[in-house]
Design a protein around this motif. Structure first.
Motif, short mmCIF file in Angstrom:
data_model
loop_
_atom_site.label_atom_id
_atom_site.label_comp_id
_atom_site.label_asym_id
_atom_site.label_seq_id
_atom_site.Cartn_x
_atom_site.Cartn_y
_atom_site.Cartn_z
N TYR A 163 -6.77 47.46 33.15
CA TYR A 163 -5.70 48.43 32.99
C TYR A 163 -5.23 48.41 31.54
O TYR A 163 -5.62 47.57 30.74
N PHE A 178 1.77 45.07 32.88
CA PHE A 178 2.47 46.00 33.75
C PHE A 178 3.72 46.56 33.06
O PHE A 178 4.45 45.81 32.40
N THR A 179 3.95 47.85 33.22
CA THR A 179 5.16 48.43 32.64
C THR A 179 6.39 48.07 33.46
O THR A 179 7.48 47.94 32.92
N THR A 195 7.15 48.58 39.84
CA THR A 195 6.54 49.71 40.54
C THR A 195 5.12 49.94 40.05
O THR A 195 4.19 50.16 40.85
N ASP A 196 4.92 49.88 38.75
CA ASP A 196 3.59 50.02 38.17
C ASP A 196 2.65 48.92 38.68
O ASP A 196 1.50 49.18 39.06
N GLN A 255 1.62 49.65 42.28
CA GLN A 255 0.63 50.73 42.37
C GLN A 255 -0.76 50.23 42.03
O GLN A 255 -1.76 50.61 42.66
N LYS A 256 -0.86 49.34 41.05
CA LYS A 256 -2.15 48.77 40.69
C LYS A 256 -2.62 47.76 41.75
O LYS A 256 -3.82 47.68 42.05
#
Length: 230
Positions: A4, A17-18, A21-22, A25-26
């Motif tokens: 990613y 990860f941002t 939630t991000d 999703q991943k």
């Protein structure tokens, strides 16, 4: 695992990860076999894990719930987990830390009693109950925003086993290598996006790792029931 985007912070540290939630999703990508699967539920450890569980439930078409686990910190360092307590009063104790630092049984029992009251109050506020009747014979995907020493996750696994789950799947965005190996011996399956050798803290892998509040979790939880919280 898929590669990613990497996010470079001002400090030069790389974040994967941002946001939570991000990350969820991943994480859903490696849980696709459980999508819309019968008798399966996602259980998020409070508080950060609840955000992941909420997102995973939408991505995978599964019901979700929150699980409160309270860390029992060492008397000289509250951030060092001697153990953790679950809503039913069951407790995980890290025997090495307990013995190495000479933490007494009286301290652990006294802290456990206090944390258990706090935990049940927290769960009653968020989900109106500290009891779990929805785990029996279920495939339970237990998630959190990351796992360091694993005290809370070990207590969570034990709690879910005590509630007669059919299968326990630990799914997290990031986990330390040592704890990954330990959890493989406790859960039926352990899935992670990242198992970094240079693991220092969960937050180092997130651009946004702000603390999640009980109010935020309550709003997420009650939204599935169409309830409002002021």
């Amino acid at each position: 695992m898929n590669l990613y985007y990497l996010y470079y912070l001002e400090s030069g540290v790389v974040a994967l990860f941002t946001s939570r939630t991000d990350a969820a999703q991943k994480l859903a990508d490696i849980l696709s076999e459980y999508k819309s699967r019968d008798e399966t539920i996602v259980l998020g450890i409070l508080r950060g894990g609840a955000v992941l569980a909420h997102t995973l439930s939408r991505c995978l078409g599964l019901p979700w719930d929150v699980l409160g686990i309270k860390k029992i910190g060492a008397p000289f360092d509250p951030e060092l987990a001697v153990g953790a307590v679950a809503p039913d009063g069951s407790i995980y104790v890290d025997r090495w830390i307990k013995e190495h630092y000479g933490v007494s049984d009286d301290y652990i029992e006294g802290t456990k009693a206090r944390k258990l009251v706090e935990l049940r109050d927290q769960l009653n506020y968020i989900r109106s109950s500290s009891s779990y009747e929805n785990l029996n014979s279920m495939i339970v995907i237990v998630t959190d925003d990351g796992v360091a020493t694993g005290a809370t996750m070990k207590a969570a696994i034990s709690f879910v086993k005590n509630n007669n789950a059919q299968k326990i799947v630990v799914a997290v965005p990031v986990i330390s290598p040592e704890t990954f190996e330990e959890l493989r011996g406790l859960a039926d399956e352990v899935k992670a996006l990242l198992i970094p050798e240079d693991f220092m803290a969960v937050g180092q892998f997130y651009l946004n790792f702000q603390q999640v509040t009980d109010d935020e979790v309550a709003k997420l939880y009650r939204s599935i029931k169409g309830e409002n919280i002021s």
